[in-house]
Each structure stands twice: as structure tokens, then as C-alpha cells.
Design a protein around this motif. Structure first.
Motif, mmCIF file in Angstrom:
data_model
loop_
_atom_site.group_PDB
_atom_site.id
_atom_site.type_symbol
_atom_site.label_atom_id
_atom_site.label_comp_id
_atom_site.label_asym_id
_atom_site.label_seq_id
_atom_site.Cartn_x
_atom_site.Cartn_y
_atom_site.Cartn_z
ATOM 1 N N GLY A 109 -12.547 17.420 -10.200
ATOM 2 C CA GLY A 109 -13.501 16.312 -10.244
ATOM 3 C C GLY A 109 -13.046 15.184 -11.141
ATOM 4 O O GLY A 109 -13.153 14.003 -10.793
ATOM 5 N N MET A 110 -12.507 15.522 -12.300
ATOM 6 C CA MET A 110 -12.036 14.498 -13.227
ATOM 7 C C MET A 110 -10.860 13.731 -12.635
ATOM 8 O O MET A 110 -10.779 12.496 -12.748
ATOM 9 N N ALA A 111 -9.933 14.451 -12.020
ATOM 10 C CA ALA A 111 -8.750 13.806 -11.454
ATOM 11 C C ALA A 111 -9.125 12.875 -10.313
ATOM 12 O O ALA A 111 -8.539 11.801 -10.144
ATOM 13 N N ARG A 112 -10.104 13.270 -9.523
ATOM 14 C CA ARG A 112 -10.560 12.411 -8.430
ATOM 15 C C ARG A 112 -11.122 11.112 -8.983
ATOM 16 O O ARG A 112 -10.861 10.026 -8.452
ATOM 17 N N GLN A 113 -11.883 11.197 -10.067
ATOM 18 C CA GLN A 113 -12.424 9.998 -10.686
ATOM 19 C C GLN A 113 -11.317 9.122 -11.273
ATOM 20 O O GLN A 113 -11.469 7.905 -11.380
ATOM 21 N N HIS A 148 0.859 -1.180 0.000
ATOM 22 C CA HIS A 148 0.000 0.000 0.000
ATOM 23 C C HIS A 148 0.896 1.229 0.000
ATOM 24 O O HIS A 148 1.556 1.515 0.989
ATOM 25 N N GLU A 149 0.928 1.921 -1.099
ATOM 26 C CA GLU A 149 1.703 3.155 -1.157
ATOM 27 C C GLU A 149 0.790 4.349 -0.893
ATOM 28 O O GLU A 149 -0.433 4.211 -0.790
ATOM 29 N N ALA A 150 1.395 5.513 -0.805
ATOM 30 C CA ALA A 150 0.603 6.732 -0.645
ATOM 31 C C ALA A 150 -0.261 6.915 -1.884
ATOM 32 O O ALA A 150 0.105 6.477 -2.975
ATOM 33 N N PRO A 151 -1.414 7.546 -1.740
ATOM 34 C CA PRO A 151 -2.263 7.762 -2.919
ATOM 35 C C PRO A 151 -1.599 8.712 -3.908
ATOM 36 O O PRO A 151 -0.825 9.588 -3.537
ATOM 37 N N TRP A 152 -1.894 8.503 -5.187
ATOM 38 C CA TRP A 152 -1.491 9.492 -6.179
ATOM 39 C C TRP A 152 -2.212 10.788 -5.843
ATOM 40 O O TRP A 152 -3.418 10.798 -5.598
ATOM 41 N N THR A 153 -1.466 11.874 -5.806
ATOM 42 C CA THR A 153 -2.009 13.145 -5.319
ATOM 43 C C THR A 153 -1.815 14.250 -6.341
ATOM 44 O O THR A 153 -0.746 14.359 -6.945
ATOM 45 N N LEU A 154 -2.848 15.048 -6.530
ATOM 46 C CA LEU A 154 -2.757 16.222 -7.387
ATOM 47 C C LEU A 154 -3.035 17.456 -6.546
ATOM 48 O O LEU A 154 -4.079 17.555 -5.895
ATOM 49 N N PRO A 158 -17.192 20.581 -4.285
ATOM 50 C CA PRO A 158 -17.761 19.536 -3.419
ATOM 51 C C PRO A 158 -16.907 18.263 -3.426
ATOM 52 O O PRO A 158 -16.504 17.769 -4.480
ATOM 53 N N GLY A 159 -16.623 17.760 -2.219
ATOM 54 C CA GLY A 159 -15.864 16.524 -2.096
ATOM 55 C C GLY A 159 -14.371 16.665 -2.310
ATOM 56 O O GLY A 159 -13.645 15.672 -2.299
ATOM 57 N N ILE A 160 -13.881 17.888 -2.508
ATOM 58 C CA ILE A 160 -12.462 18.138 -2.767
ATOM 59 C C ILE A 160 -11.844 18.865 -1.574
ATOM 60 O O ILE A 160 -12.472 19.763 -0.998
ATOM 61 N N THR A 161 -10.625 18.474 -1.199
ATOM 62 C CA THR A 161 -9.920 19.192 -0.137
ATOM 63 C C THR A 161 -9.544 20.576 -0.640
ATOM 64 O O THR A 161 -8.853 20.718 -1.650
ATOM 65 N N LEU A 162 -10.021 21.610 0.060
ATOM 66 C CA LEU A 162 -9.812 22.995 -0.355
ATOM 67 C C LEU A 162 -9.150 23.757 0.779
ATOM 68 O O LEU A 162 -9.639 23.753 1.908
ATOM 69 N N ILE A 163 -8.013 24.393 0.481
ATOM 70 C CA ILE A 163 -7.269 25.138 1.497
ATOM 71 C C ILE A 163 -7.153 26.591 1.067
ATOM 72 O O ILE A 163 -6.637 26.894 -0.010
ATOM 73 N N ALA A 170 -5.949 11.785 -5.255
ATOM 74 C CA ALA A 170 -6.422 12.570 -4.114
ATOM 75 C C ALA A 170 -6.114 14.025 -4.456
ATOM 76 O O ALA A 170 -4.967 14.354 -4.766
ATOM 77 N N VAL A 171 -7.121 14.880 -4.430
ATOM 78 C CA VAL A 171 -6.969 16.242 -4.954
ATOM 79 C C VAL A 171 -7.047 17.274 -3.841
ATOM 80 O O VAL A 171 -7.934 17.215 -2.986
ATOM 81 N N THR A 172 -6.116 18.222 -3.869
ATOM 82 C CA THR A 172 -6.133 19.372 -2.966
ATOM 83 C C THR A 172 -6.035 20.633 -3.808
ATOM 84 O O THR A 172 -5.175 20.736 -4.683
ATOM 85 N N VAL A 173 -6.918 21.591 -3.549
ATOM 86 C CA VAL A 173 -6.902 22.870 -4.255
ATOM 87 C C VAL A 173 -6.494 23.953 -3.266
ATOM 88 O O VAL A 173 -7.021 24.021 -2.148
#
Length: 347
Positions: free
Chosen positions: A210-214, A190-196, A235-240, A218-221
Motif C-alpha cells: 500500500g505504501m509503495a503504491r502511494q 512516457h516510460e514504463a511505470p516504476w514497478t515493485l 485490496p487494489g494490489i495485483t496478486l498472483i 505499480a505493485v505485484t505480490v
């Protein structure tokens, strides 16, 4: 049982394996009986790779997939029949089976799947470790169902590992791979998730996130502008909401991380790119024309050769004009580089 009759949580067929494990743990915490299925071996053009997970509860609700839809109904049926103390069931499917068009792989290829009861404590630790980007490896005894979780700090679980099994698990852990060892145990790393990480909560970012999550990221904006960094827009996206340099200083950007800056504001783009170019991120891109990028390189000239790592203009050249088309071009190049294809050389 046809697939149309099987209950499925929304979008779970597109969920990545990190989300499948988290979903399985959530179900167990809700008191639901959970069985896991995992692809152990593939031959030919199997639609899912070794290590692909699927979680199934007692009602047949499932998350993830082991074949992209070809054999899920049969695997779910086996999972629901697995008795509480029963050892793993090993299932084989292939185009040569007489039931190939019903539960086989008519596109060609063969797969072998293990269906087993997960150990909750190990599942919880695997999920927690992935969240902090620490790799682990699950070792499943195919004869008994006993399990061990191997990490940098040793092994724990109901399965006692001899030297041969421990070495095999550590090898897979170090390489981020999966496999059957001597037909006795299956090791699933189990590696770390691919992250954008997306710099800028702009219109393109809404679509790309949304597309990248699908697609399994794992997406952070990140955006310091409160009018843009509105949770209702993502919605459903980590937002900082914060300055890119300050936020990215607290985020691990490793070889499974991509950074794309889309703010249209030089100060913000430059801050994000400086942080990314000093990291191990596998892909770093920035929006803008060739002329815009030339000015950007002048501002960042002190970074020297590191600037060559930057994909700018970002994405494949598909003649994209609309925000959705640009998002498609960016995601396409991200996936290509993630899968080992060389990044397009910019002029």
C-alpha cells in the motif's frame, strides 16, 4: 476557488502519472470532457518535476497534480474554461507573482504549465504501451494543440513532424526525458511505470504494498500459498498465486523494476532472488538477519558476483522492529536508489 471546494477522486493527489493517464482515458470512455495539464518548465524549488500530469473533467474533478497543491485551483479553473477547439493555454506561476500566496509557489520556484485537449486515440495508445513497458513520447504543438505520439515504430497523430521535431522527440524518447523544443512544441516521454514485485504475501507485504503504491510504484505480490495470497488482504494490489520462479519468468524486470523477497521461506526466497539477480532490476532485496543472509549466500553461491547486487538485510537500518517500521525502511531505501542515491553498503 479554494482547493477545499474542488472535487477530487480519492488518493488521486498521490497517484503517479501512469495512473493519471489511465484515469483520463477512463473518464473519456465514460463520455466525460477531459482536459490535461502538464508541467513544461520549472525553475528553482518547484514541487513537481517537468512532465507531471493532471487530468480535469468538466465538473472540476481532477487526478494527479502539477504543483503538489500550490496552483491546482488556478489550473483547474483554466482547464474548465478551455473551449473545445481552443489551442493550449500556457500558464506561468511563481513566487514573484503578486498573487503568490493565493495561486503561486510560496516555497520558492516557478513553473510553466500547458493546458490542452488530449487526443483520445493517442492517449489510449500511450496507456496501452505503458502497460507492456514500451516507451512512447507525446509531442504537443503549443500553438495549435495538434499532437503526435512517437514510438519505436514511428509517429502517428494530427501533428505532422518535420525532421527537427522528430529527432527531438526521438532524443527525449531514448533518454526518458521531457522538454520544450524551440518554444514550439513540448515533448513528454512516457516510460514504463516504476514497478515493485514483492515475494511473499506476508504482513510486512500488506503494509509495504500500500505504501509503495502511494509512492508511485505499480505493485505485484507473488506467493504460491493460497492462505496468504488472499485478495481480501491486498485490496487494489495485483496478486498472483504461483511459484516465484514460474511467475517471474513471465514478467519483464527492467531498470525500472525492484524486487523484494519477504516470504521467510528459503525455497521461495531463493527462487525469487535467482530470477531477479538475472535481470536488470534496479533494486533487489531480501528480508532476514545477517546470519540468515550468510546462509542464503551459501545456497546461491553459484551466482557469484551477482550476489553483491542484493540488499540484505533489506532496507535502511533505522532500528525497525514492527512490520510497519520494516516496510518504511524498505520503501525509504527503494526511493533513495530510484532517485540515484547509492545503495547502503552491507557489512
Amino acid at each position: 476557488m479554494c482547493l477545499d471546494a474542488i472535487k477530487c477522486d480519492p488518493a488521486d493527489m498521490a497517484a503517479d502519472d501512469c495512473e493519471v493517464l489511465a484515469t483520463a482515458l477512463k473518464w473519456m470512455d465514460e463520455g466525460r470532457r477531459v482536459v490535461m495539464a502538464v508541467v513544461m518548465v520549472t525553475w528553482g524549488s518547484a514541487p513537481r518535476s517537468i512532465g507531471s500530469y493532471m487530468a480535469v473533467d468538466a465538473d472540476g474533478t481532477f487526478a494527479g497534480s502539477v504543483s503538489g497543491g500550490c496552483v491546482e485551483s488556478a489550473v483547474i479553473a483554466e482547464a474548465r474554461e478551455l473551449e473545445p477547439n481552443e489551442p493550449p493555454r500556457q500558464l506561468a506561476f511563481g513566487v514573484e507573482d503578486e498573487t503568490a500566496w493565493q495561486v503561486g509557489l510560496p516555497c520558492g520556484g516557478n513553473i510553466r504549465v500547458a493546458v490542452f485537449h488530449p487526443e483520445r486515440d493517442l492517449l489510449e495508445e500511450a496507456v496501452r504501451s505503458q502497460a507492456v513497458r514500451q516507451p512512447t513520447a507525446l509531442v504537443l504543438d503549443l500553438a495549435t494543440g495538434a499532437q503526435a505520439l512517437v514510438g519505436d515504430d514511428g509517429a502517428r497523430g494530427t501533428l505532422a513532424l518535420d525532421e527537427t521535431r522528430l529527432v527531438a522527440a526521438q532524443m527525449h524518447l531514448g533518454q526518458g526525458t521531457c522538454g520544450v523544443v524551440a518554444d514550439e512544441v513540448f515533448v513528454r516521454s512516457h516510460e514504463a511505470p516504476w514497478t515493485l514485485i514483492i515475494g511473499g504475501a506476508v504482513h510486512i507485504s500488506q503494509i509495504l504494498a500500500g505504501m509503495a503504491r502511494q509512492a508511485g510504484f505499480a505493485v505485484t505480490v507473488v506467493d504460491p500459498r493460497r492462505a496468504f495470497a488472499d485478495e481480501a488482504r491486498f485490496p487494489g494490489i495485483t496478486l498472483i498465486c504461483g511459484e516465484p520462479d514460474e511467475v517471474l519468468a513471465g514478467i519483464t524486470m527492467d531498470r525500472r523494476t525492484a524486487v523484494v523477497s519477504l516470504t521467510h521461506v528459503p525455497r521461495l526466497d531463493d527462487a525469487a532472488l535467482r530470477a531477479a539477480l538475472g535481470s536488470e532490476a534496479f533494486y533487489i532485496g531480501a528480508l532476514g538477519s545477517t546470519r540468515t543472509h550468510a546462509k542464503r549466500c551459501q545456497r546461491l553461491e553459484d551466482l557469484g558476483p551477482a550476489l553483491k547486487r542484493m540488499a540484505a538485510p533489506v532496507g535502511f537500518d533505522i532500528g525497525a522492529r514492527t512490520p510497519a517500521e520494516i516496510a518504511v525502511s524498505v520503501l525509504a531505501e527503494l526511493i533513495a536508489v530510484r532517485r540515484g542515491k547509492p545503495m547502503r553498503v552491507r557489512g
